[in-house]
Design a protein around this motif. Structure first.
Motif, PDB file in Angstrom:
ATOM      1  N   GLY A 192       0.819  -1.204   0.000  1.00  0.00           N
ATOM      2  CA  GLY A 192       0.000   0.000   0.000  1.00  0.00           C
ATOM      3  C   GLY A 192       0.848   1.247   0.000  1.00  0.00           C
ATOM      4  O   GLY A 192       2.086   1.179  -0.006  1.00  0.00           O
ATOM      5  N   PRO A 193       0.209   2.427   0.023  1.00  0.00           N
ATOM      6  CA  PRO A 193       0.954   3.698   0.020  1.00  0.00           C
ATOM      7  C   PRO A 193       1.916   3.834   1.198  1.00  0.00           C
ATOM      8  O   PRO A 193       2.927   4.513   1.101  1.00  0.00           O
ATOM      9  CB  PRO A 193      -0.161   4.755   0.098  1.00  0.00           C
ATOM     10  N   ALA A 194       1.588   3.190   2.317  1.00  0.00           N
ATOM     11  CA  ALA A 194       2.442   3.288   3.508  1.00  0.00           C
ATOM     12  C   ALA A 194       3.516   2.218   3.542  1.00  0.00           C
ATOM     13  O   ALA A 194       4.275   2.126   4.506  1.00  0.00           O
ATOM     14  CB  ALA A 194       1.586   3.198   4.764  1.00  0.00           C
ATOM     15  N   GLY A 195       3.585   1.386   2.494  1.00  0.00           N
ATOM     16  CA  GLY A 195       4.593   0.340   2.457  1.00  0.00           C
ATOM     17  C   GLY A 195       3.969  -1.040   2.515  1.00  0.00           C
ATOM     18  O   GLY A 195       2.783  -1.230   2.250  1.00  0.00           O
TER      19      GLY A 195
ATOM     20  N   PRO B 174      13.556  -7.146   3.742  1.00  0.00           N
ATOM     21  CA  PRO B 174      12.256  -6.953   4.400  1.00  0.00           C
ATOM     22  C   PRO B 174      12.323  -6.291   5.764  1.00  0.00           C
ATOM     23  O   PRO B 174      11.376  -5.604   6.171  1.00  0.00           O
ATOM     24  CB  PRO B 174      11.693  -8.377   4.489  1.00  0.00           C
ATOM     25  N   GLY B 175      13.437  -6.449   6.483  1.00  0.00           N
ATOM     26  CA  GLY B 175      13.549  -5.834   7.795  1.00  0.00           C
ATOM     27  C   GLY B 175      13.605  -4.321   7.769  1.00  0.00           C
ATOM     28  O   GLY B 175      13.420  -3.666   8.799  1.00  0.00           O
ATOM     29  N   LEU B 176      13.864  -3.716   6.597  1.00  0.00           N
ATOM     30  CA  LEU B 176      13.889  -2.253   6.469  1.00  0.00           C
ATOM     31  C   LEU B 176      12.497  -1.640   6.485  1.00  0.00           C
ATOM     32  O   LEU B 176      12.345  -0.442   6.733  1.00  0.00           O
ATOM     33  CB  LEU B 176      14.573  -1.851   5.151  1.00  0.00           C
ATOM     34  N   ASN B 177      11.498  -2.436   6.200  1.00  0.00           N
ATOM     35  CA  ASN B 177      10.144  -1.913   6.048  1.00  0.00           C
ATOM     36  C   ASN B 177       9.719  -1.078   7.256  1.00  0.00           C
ATOM     37  O   ASN B 177       9.811  -1.516   8.396  1.00  0.00           O
ATOM     38  CB  ASN B 177       9.172  -3.085   5.869  1.00  0.00           C
ATOM     39  N   GLY B 178       9.309   0.163   6.987  1.00  0.00           N
ATOM     40  CA  GLY B 178       8.818   1.039   8.038  1.00  0.00           C
ATOM     41  C   GLY B 178       9.867   1.763   8.849  1.00  0.00           C
ATOM     42  O   GLY B 178       9.528   2.560   9.730  1.00  0.00           O
TER      43      GLY B 178
ATOM     44  N   THR C 105      14.435   7.083   3.460  1.00  0.00           N
ATOM     45  CA  THR C 105      13.232   6.278   3.350  1.00  0.00           C
ATOM     46  C   THR C 105      13.646   4.856   3.003  1.00  0.00           C
ATOM     47  O   THR C 105      14.730   4.651   2.456  1.00  0.00           O
ATOM     48  CB  THR C 105      12.273   6.826   2.271  1.00  0.00           C
ATOM     49  N   GLU C 106      12.787   3.900   3.334  1.00  0.00           N
ATOM     50  CA  GLU C 106      13.143   2.512   3.053  1.00  0.00           C
ATOM     51  C   GLU C 106      12.872   2.100   1.612  1.00  0.00           C
ATOM     52  O   GLU C 106      13.287   1.032   1.180  1.00  0.00           O
ATOM     53  CB  GLU C 106      12.394   1.565   3.999  1.00  0.00           C
ATOM     54  N   GLY C 107      12.186   2.963   0.856  1.00  0.00           N
ATOM     55  CA  GLY C 107      11.882   2.628  -0.535  1.00  0.00           C
ATOM     56  C   GLY C 107      11.912   3.850  -1.425  1.00  0.00           C
ATOM     57  O   GLY C 107      10.872   4.275  -1.943  1.00  0.00           O
ATOM     58  N   PRO C 108      13.081   4.460  -1.624  1.00  0.00           N
ATOM     59  CA  PRO C 108      13.138   5.700  -2.418  1.00  0.00           C
ATOM     60  C   PRO C 108      12.736   5.475  -3.870  1.00  0.00           C
ATOM     61  O   PRO C 108      13.110   4.478  -4.479  1.00  0.00           O
ATOM     62  CB  PRO C 108      14.611   6.119  -2.321  1.00  0.00           C
TER      63      PRO C 108
END
Length: 211
Positions: free
Chosen positions: A34-37, A79-83, A167-170
């Motif tokens: 989603g938009p928040a990751g 995956p541990g970077l999420n959020g 950010t975790e997903g630039p």
């Protein structure tokens, strides 16, 4: 003097909240993003491998027109970077190579030159002023969020640049492909870029655009 009852109640409340704190949100790739990751995987199913990624010791593929390659450690592959609001990447820039003009709309970038010398790094402010400097091994440069920036390796050895993002997903928008790897009509491009038709067709052929 603190009431014993108040102290006990406070302790119980503190323990309750402490037990409900979620330390991390490992990405659940089986659920829609989603938009928040990514949604969080059940913490009980998290393993140390969710927080580790190998490969930064291996040069990335630079066999392209820019002589540049990039290896990410973003939420989609770590995956541990999420959020957590942070990520990392390795850029390899061959002699004469460039990191073409691009921007990260939602991220500030902090880079350090790990290998190489005489690498021009710079960004363009919103008032069109250019901030650029020759970087050598060990030098660091910050690239403010959303501004166009670039690197050019004018040295005699390949460069390695590590880049940290806020950010975790630039996301990234490359200027050249954005302009010439699309189906925007050439006559519109002539009017909006002030380039002539042969130049536009040459660049569209190079980047795979149409019309």
């Amino acid at each position: 003097m603190i009431s014993p009852i108040f102290f006990v109640v406070s302790l119980i409340v503190s323990c309750f909240y402490a037990s409900n704190v979620q330390d991390f949100c490992v990405a659940d790739y089986t659920a829609p993003q989603g938009p928040a990751g990514y949604p969080c995987k059940d913490p009980a199913r998290a393993t140390v491998d969710d927080f580790v990624r190998s490969g930064f010791g291996v040069p990335s593929n630079t066999s392209n027109v820019y002589k540049f390659g990039f290896t990410p450690a973003f939420a989609f592959n770590l995956p541990g970077l999420n959020g957590l609001g942070v990520s990392l990447g390795r850029a390899d820039v061959e002699v004469g190579g460039v990191v073409s003009i691009h921007s990260h709309p939602g991220a500030t970038e902090l880079v350090v030159v790990a290998e190489g010398s005489s690498i021009i790094g710079g960004f363009i402010a919103s008032n069109n002023k250019v901030y650029q400097k020759i970087l050598n091994k060990g030098d660091t440069m910050v690239l403010p969020q959303g501004l166009y920036h670039f690197f050019v390796n004018q040295g005699t050895t390949p460069g390695i640049i590590y880049a940290a993002f806020s950010t975790e997903g630039p996301t990234v928008q490359l200027m050249d492909p954005s302009l010439f790897k699309n189906d925007l009509a050439s006559d519109i491009m002539e009017k909006t870029t002030l380039l002539d038709a042969p130049q536009i067709q040459k660049l569209k052929k190079l980047f795979g655009g149409t019309n």
